[in-house]
Every structure is written in C-alpha cells, then in structure tokens.
Scaffold this active site. Sequence first.
Site, mmCIF file in Angstrom:
data_model
loop_
_atom_site.group_PDB
_atom_site.id
_atom_site.type_symbol
_atom_site.label_atom_id
_atom_site.label_comp_id
_atom_site.label_asym_id
_atom_site.label_seq_id
_atom_site.Cartn_x
_atom_site.Cartn_y
_atom_site.Cartn_z
ATOM 1 N N GLU A 1 0.815 -1.227 0.000
ATOM 2 C CA GLU A 1 0.000 0.000 0.000
ATOM 3 C C GLU A 1 0.842 1.268 0.000
ATOM 4 O O GLU A 1 0.601 2.174 0.803
ATOM 5 C CB GLU A 1 -0.960 -0.020 1.205
ATOM 6 C CG GLU A 1 -1.851 -1.254 1.221
ATOM 7 C CD GLU A 1 -2.662 -1.427 2.510
ATOM 8 O OE1 GLU A 1 -2.606 -0.549 3.379
ATOM 9 O OE2 GLU A 1 -3.352 -2.459 2.624
ATOM 10 N N ASN B 1 1.938 -5.030 -3.214
ATOM 11 C CA ASN B 1 0.588 -5.485 -2.874
ATOM 12 C C ASN B 1 -0.248 -4.263 -2.480
ATOM 13 O O ASN B 1 0.228 -3.384 -1.753
ATOM 14 C CB ASN B 1 0.709 -6.452 -1.674
ATOM 15 C CG ASN B 1 -0.594 -7.088 -1.267
ATOM 16 O OD1 ASN B 1 -1.268 -7.707 -2.092
ATOM 17 N ND2 ASN B 1 -0.954 -6.974 0.010
ATOM 18 N N HIS C 1 -10.390 -6.448 -1.618
ATOM 19 C CA HIS C 1 -11.419 -6.341 -0.575
ATOM 20 C C HIS C 1 -12.642 -5.717 -1.243
ATOM 21 O O HIS C 1 -12.729 -4.503 -1.394
ATOM 22 C CB HIS C 1 -10.916 -5.484 0.588
ATOM 23 C CG HIS C 1 -9.802 -6.135 1.342
ATOM 24 N ND1 HIS C 1 -10.017 -7.240 2.147
ATOM 25 C CD2 HIS C 1 -8.474 -5.877 1.392
ATOM 26 C CE1 HIS C 1 -8.858 -7.627 2.672
ATOM 27 N NE2 HIS C 1 -7.909 -6.818 2.227
ATOM 28 N N GLU D 1 -6.067 -11.009 -0.984
ATOM 29 C CA GLU D 1 -6.862 -10.782 0.233
ATOM 30 C C GLU D 1 -8.355 -10.710 -0.079
ATOM 31 O O GLU D 1 -9.087 -9.910 0.510
ATOM 32 C CB GLU D 1 -6.415 -9.481 0.914
ATOM 33 C CG GLU D 1 -4.947 -9.433 1.252
ATOM 34 C CD GLU D 1 -4.513 -8.168 1.987
ATOM 35 O OE1 GLU D 1 -5.376 -7.422 2.487
ATOM 36 O OE2 GLU D 1 -3.291 -7.933 2.067
ATOM 37 N N ASP E 1 -12.117 -10.702 -0.154
ATOM 38 C CA ASP E 1 -13.363 -10.944 0.577
ATOM 39 C C ASP E 1 -14.430 -10.052 -0.030
ATOM 40 O O ASP E 1 -14.122 -9.092 -0.740
ATOM 41 C CB ASP E 1 -13.233 -10.789 2.105
ATOM 42 C CG ASP E 1 -12.569 -9.515 2.567
ATOM 43 O OD1 ASP E 1 -12.563 -8.534 1.812
ATOM 44 O OD2 ASP E 1 -12.068 -9.500 3.707
#
Length: 378
Positions: free
Chosen positions: A181, A224, A260, A289, A291
């Site tokens: 990030e 990432n 996400h 990641e 979801d």
Amino acid sequence: MRSVRFVTVALAASALALPLAAIPASAEPQAEPQAAPHSNAKFDRLRWAAPEGFYVGTAVAGGGHHLEQDYPDPFTYDREYRRILANQFSSVSPENQMKWEFIHPEQDQYNFEAADAIVDFAERHRQVVRGHTLLWHSQNPEWLEQGDFTDEELRAILRDHITTVVGRYAGRIQQWDVANEIFNEQGQLRTQDNIWIRELGPGIVADAFRWAHQADPEALLFFNDYGVESDNAKSDAYYALTQDLMAQGVPVHGFSVQAHLSTRYGFPGDLEQNLRRFDELGLETAVTELDVRMDLPESGVPTDAQLRQQADYYQRALDACLAVEDCNSFTIWGFTDKYSWVPVFFEGQGSATIMTEDFDRKPAFFALQSALREARND
Ligand code: G3I
C-alpha cells in the site's frame, strides 16, 4: 500450460520453532499428500480441486478482533478452524503475525513465535506461505513510529528487519509482500504516512526489494495493494514503478491485488485485463486478500440473493486470475465469518467470507470449488 516459476516444498522445520499451538500437531487431522489417489472426498477440497501449480490460499486469523470469544486466537485454539485450514488450502498468509508490531515489538526484540507456528503448520500440511509484510505505513510499533532516529539509523533498522525476518524464513516463503500500500488513491506515493518514504525518500522501496532478495533469493517479491483491481490511477502508478524498477534491475517479481470487495459497488470488470498488463511485463500476479462484504439486513442474516451476488464476485475474481498465465496464487482474507476483520471495521456490514461462523459453506465456497474443478479439467 500454465508456467510455474516457483514451487516451495521446504520440509525441514526450523529447529528454533517453538510449538505455540495448544493442540499437539499429532492430534490434528493431516492434509492428504499431493500424490494421494483421486477420490471424491479429495476433490471436495478447494486445494485439490485446483489445477496443478495453482495455489488456493487464506489468511490465517491473527486474533485480536474477537477478544470476547472463546477462541481469541483461533489459529492456536480452534481445532475445527485448523482442520479446515489444513484441508482446504494450499497457501497461507499470516493476517497480522508477520507485521512489524507483532514480529518486532521492541527495537532490540523480535517475536517469532506466532509466525514460526504458521510456517511450521504450513510445512506439515504441504502448504506454501505468503509473507506479509515488510514495508508498510500501518501496524508499525510505537518505538518505530515515535522514535527519534537519524536517517542512517532508520535505514539500518529497516535493513536489519528485512534481513532478519526474510532470512529466518529463507526457502520457506513462496511470495513476500515486500511493499504494501505505498500509493494513495490518486496514485501518489504515501510521502506522509509511510515512515520509510517520508524519512528516507522513494529510493528506499527499491532497497527493500534488494535486501529481501539478498536474504532469500528464492522468494518471489511483490507489490501489494487494495483498490488496484481495475486499471486506475493507483494501478497505473504501480505499472510505471514496476517497469522503472525492473529496468534498473531491482528484483521485483510480482504485483498483487488485495481485492477487498463489497456488493455495494460493482465488480471490477477489468480485473483480468489489469492483471494481464502486469503479466505481460513479465511479473507474477496474484489475488491476495479477497473478501466480499455486504450490508446486512436487520436480522444479521444475508438473503439468498445477497449470497448469490457474493458468490458471483468470488467466482469472477477467481476466473480472472485463472485466465492470466502467471497468476498462480489466489488467497481469500479468511475463510469464516467467525474471525473476519470486516464487521469490526465496517459497521453494519459482514458475511464477507465463504463460510458462516459455524463453518457452513456458502454459495461462494461452491462457486470457487466448481470454477477450480473446471479449470483443472481444461
Ligand atoms: O493485538 C491487539 C490486541 O492486543 C488488542 O487488545 C486488540 C484491541 O482491539 O487489538 C489487537 O490488534 C488488532 C490487530 O488487528 C490484531 O488483531 C488491531 O486492533 C486491528 O486494527 C488489526 O486489524 C488488522 C488490520 O489489517 C490492521 O490494518 C486486521 O486484523 C487485518 O485483517 C487487516 O489486514 C489488512 C492487510 O494487512 C493489508 N490489506 C488490508 C487488510 C484489511 O484491512
């Protein structure tokens, strides 16, 4: 045929590893070895439904969110959780346990216990590990963020951290999220909230990759981030930076999208195309990641339509990765709502994972399973 540039099967457990788990390893159900004969039960599992060389991963719950629960640290105490973790997945990512505040709580003190336990667990169950993360603006310990260091000292601190942590697990980590990030939504480097970039300048990012590579030449080193699923200002910034660094010979091997997602927003329809442009630079790509959260009805129980929409998002994310040559790693950020970070961070939202709190499989689980099987049979 999908090319697999890296397969980790490091079987020697670290002699220094302390058994953290309350449950002895021998009491755990063992995952089946890769060469086990075909059976329906085997292909029921996501890891075995997947095409060869394609890793299906999950975050390993880091604890802390659910302190009022019986199992505040699920990885250590929740037997059913561990059983599913071993059986369903071929890759694991520590949710919090390798972050600075956990692994390096004091300047002169590293705490490897929780991370060691995960890496050992992964090896026992023939899983690979994604290391997360080395250079980030968040979850840094107070001694670091509040410390009064010269530039030289700070640089030495980062170098020591990367050399120590990456070196400890050398040969046992498939992919490292080296820089996490580092850009904001506008595609600008985080020059204020990222202590490393603020104090040492953007060149420190390349150094982080170099130091990680020196410490473990086998590990694939990644950028990432979230919000980079589409072709947008932020992903464009990574596209430019990775090209620049690769041209300089900096050991950058991958670009990964966290994913996400929320059913409040449309699915990022250009995900595949976006991954492909990085793939064409010669990089590995990954979904790290995933979801899919949703606004919960008053009952707290999602409707069938919500679950179907969620399943569709999961499947499309997987399909995008499967369609890209060197997207070989697909990780969800936890597999059960029981330990998901989502309700803690987003009020009124939840049900973001593929299993309920009781580990019942949702439509999203079956959507992943059938997409993996289909890809395997192709
Ligand atoms: O360890 C402390 C505990 O001592 C304390 O009592 C408790 C009180 O709430 O907090 C515990 O720390 C929590 C930590 O998770 C460990 O559970 C923090 O409050 C909590 O903020 C932290 O959240 C993590 C978050 O990163 C922090 O940014 C989530 O678990 C984790 O899922 C999340 O993961 C990030 C990825 O690393 C990067 N991408 C985004 C993703 C979701 O935010």
